[in-house]
Design a protein around this motif. Structure first.
Motif, PDB file in Angstrom:
ATOM      1  N   VAL A 179      -1.349   5.301   3.565  1.00 51.77           N
ATOM      2  CA  VAL A 179      -1.919   4.932   2.324  1.00 51.77           C
ATOM      3  C   VAL A 179      -2.420   3.462   2.431  1.00 51.77           C
ATOM      4  O   VAL A 179      -3.342   3.355   1.929  1.00 51.77           O
ATOM      5  N   ALA A 180      -1.866   2.652   3.125  1.00 51.21           N
ATOM      6  CA  ALA A 180      -1.975   1.274   3.178  1.00 51.21           C
ATOM      7  C   ALA A 180      -3.158   1.177   3.811  1.00 51.21           C
ATOM      8  O   ALA A 180      -4.330   0.289   3.461  1.00 51.21           O
ATOM      9  N   ARG A 181      -3.242   1.561   5.136  1.00 49.10           N
ATOM     10  CA  ARG A 181      -4.414   1.522   5.887  1.00 49.10           C
ATOM     11  C   ARG A 181      -5.780   2.044   5.196  1.00 49.10           C
ATOM     12  O   ARG A 181      -6.742   1.251   5.299  1.00 49.10           O
ATOM     13  N   ILE A 182      -5.467   3.255   4.624  1.00 43.04           N
ATOM     14  CA  ILE A 182      -6.840   3.825   3.764  1.00 43.04           C
ATOM     15  C   ILE A 182      -7.094   2.781   2.515  1.00 43.04           C
ATOM     16  O   ILE A 182      -8.469   2.327   2.588  1.00 43.04           O
ATOM     17  N   HIS A 183      -6.117   2.217   1.776  1.00 40.17           N
ATOM     18  CA  HIS A 183      -6.573   1.408   0.934  1.00 40.17           C
ATOM     19  C   HIS A 183      -7.327   0.051   1.496  1.00 40.17           C
ATOM     20  O   HIS A 183      -8.332  -0.354   0.693  1.00 40.17           O
ATOM     21  N   GLY A 184      -7.079  -0.363   2.554  1.00 37.15           N
ATOM     22  CA  GLY A 184      -7.566  -1.394   3.080  1.00 37.15           C
ATOM     23  C   GLY A 184      -8.792  -1.486   3.502  1.00 37.15           C
ATOM     24  O   GLY A 184      -9.794  -2.221   3.179  1.00 37.15           O
ATOM     25  N   ARG A 185      -9.333  -0.080   3.786  1.00 39.44           N
ATOM     26  CA  ARG A 185     -10.523   0.042   4.277  1.00 39.44           C
ATOM     27  C   ARG A 185     -11.485   0.541   3.035  1.00 39.44           C
ATOM     28  O   ARG A 185     -12.707  -0.165   3.297  1.00 39.44           O
ATOM     29  N   MET A 186     -10.785   0.876   2.001  1.00 34.84           N
ATOM     30  CA  MET A 186     -11.543   1.033   0.872  1.00 34.84           C
ATOM     31  C   MET A 186     -11.921  -0.459   0.243  1.00 34.84           C
ATOM     32  O   MET A 186     -12.994  -0.418  -0.567  1.00 34.84           O
ATOM     33  N   ALA A 187     -11.152  -1.457   0.615  1.00 29.21           N
ATOM     34  CA  ALA A 187     -11.688  -2.631  -0.210  1.00 29.21           C
ATOM     35  C   ALA A 187     -13.267  -3.062   0.584  1.00 29.21           C
ATOM     36  O   ALA A 187     -13.799  -3.846  -0.205  1.00 29.21           O
ATOM     37  N   GLY A 188     -13.675  -2.353   1.370  1.00 24.98           N
ATOM     38  CA  GLY A 188     -15.230  -2.669   1.904  1.00 24.98           C
ATOM     39  C   GLY A 188     -16.027  -2.255   0.947  1.00 24.98           C
ATOM     40  O   GLY A 188     -17.135  -2.546   0.756  1.00 24.98           O
ATOM     41  N   TRP A 189     -15.811  -1.738  -0.144  1.00 22.97           N
ATOM     42  CA  TRP A 189     -16.741  -1.288  -1.155  1.00 22.97           C
ATOM     43  C   TRP A 189     -17.071  -2.513  -2.233  1.00 22.97           C
ATOM     44  O   TRP A 189     -18.142  -2.470  -2.879  1.00 22.97           O
ATOM     45  N   TYR A 190     -16.247  -3.374  -2.162  1.00 22.12           N
ATOM     46  CA  TYR A 190     -16.427  -4.672  -2.758  1.00 22.12           C
ATOM     47  C   TYR A 190     -17.679  -5.508  -2.284  1.00 22.12           C
ATOM     48  O   TYR A 190     -17.792  -5.563  -1.008  1.00 22.12           O
TER      49      TYR A 190
END
Length: 311
Positions: free
Chosen positions: A265-276
């Motif tokens: 979950v933490a890994r996926i969440h970190g990669r989703m930050a690329g949408w900023y």
């Protein structure tokens, strides 16, 4: 008319003949005549001709002049002619259409960009046919928000969840939690194409759609390009991205293969930050419940309709 086996067939139908013309053994045969007095026969009173009157009508005979073999042979005295019922001739009645027959549906096609609202009006996303893609990590609340948003629209709306469609495969299901491989990628691509096909058909019949998927900004295999190909350029993507602690709490409430490890979950969440910084609208629903998030989603969609994002 049914005939017993071995009985002769009726004569071919001719005007004034056949079943419709009183064809029976009691009818006089053509050429049959009443014998007159013969030489040597006992004399008797001469036959009395019937009084003049309208021509006799035989049961079942066609309207019009009597057939040749019927002329001059009225019904015997004491046997009134059977009433004549003229058979009405009606035009053929067209078949009644089935009330539950085949319903013609418009074919689905690529979804175009939403029309720009009038300069004096404000777009109302709650009453507009839309195609929405809700993006977010596991535990972001995508499915809950999508269902609530679809349930409370003023126009028909469908919710299409990629995870639900992926899990249509029962035997041989390639669970990405066991590792991303060729089979899991193939099933993911097939599920996304199926979702796109469904969305186009719903939208072609004036039913809005909201799809949810964990789309990664840095992975072309599961990127936005596939969704644009399968649905169309009119798809409106919105990112749902709460804080890490929130997605961890929500993930802990899951069960089965929908629940991931905290590390994943933490890994996926970190990669989703690329949408900023991508230009896509982002909703941080860390402090929002589902109804509040759905209202914010409507505000974001109103701005997207007025000025569609470039993606």
């Amino acid at each position: 008319m049914q005939h017993a086996v071995g009985s002769p067939l009726p004569p071919p139908h001719q005007p004034g003949h056949g079943p419709a013309a009183g064809w029976s053994g009691a009818a006089p045969h053509p050429g049959q005549h009443h014998p007159g007095p013969h030489v040597g026969a006992p004399s008797g009173p001469a036959p009395v001709n019937p009084p003049a009157g309208p021509p006799p009508v035989f049961s079942g005979a066609q309207t019009g002049p009597a057939a040749p073999h019927q002329q001059g042979h009225p019904h015997p005295p004491g046997h009134p002619p059977a009433p004549h019922h003229a058979v009405p001739h009606h035009a053929p009645v067209p078949p009644t259409p089935d009330t539950t027959g085949h319903v013609q549906l418009p074919p689905g096609g690529p979804v175009p960009m939403p029309s720009a609202p009038p300069a004096t009006g404000t777009p109302d996303p709650t009453s507009t046919t839309l195609a929405v893609l809700l993006i977010g990590p596991a535990g972001a609340g995508k499915t809950s928000v999508a269902k609530y948003w679809a349930d409370h629209r003023r126009v028909p709306t469908a919710h299409i969840s990629l995870d639900d469609v992926r899990e249509w495969v029962r035997s041989g299901f390639a669970d990405p939690q066991a590792g991303w491989n060729d089979m899991s990628e193939a099933q993911y691509r097939l599920a996304r194409r199926t979702c796109g096909f469904s969305a186009r058909n719903f939208l072609a019949n004036n039913i809005s759609c909201i799809l949810d998927d964990a789309v990664f900004p840095d992975r072309p295999v599961v990127g936005l390009g596939g969704w644009k190909r399968h649905v169309g350029p009119g798809l409106l993507p919105v990112v749902l991205l709460p804080g890490l602690e929130i997605v961890l709490e929500r993930n802990a409430e899951r069960s089965g293969n929908r629940r991931l490890s905290d590390e994943e979950v933490a890994r996926i969440h970190g990669r989703m930050a690329g949408w900023y910084g991508s230009g896509l609208p982002i909703i941080d629903n860390s402090q929002l419940d589902v109804p509040q998030t759905a209202r914010v989603l409507d505000d974001v969609l109103a701005r997207s309709i007025a000025s569609p994002p470039q993606w």
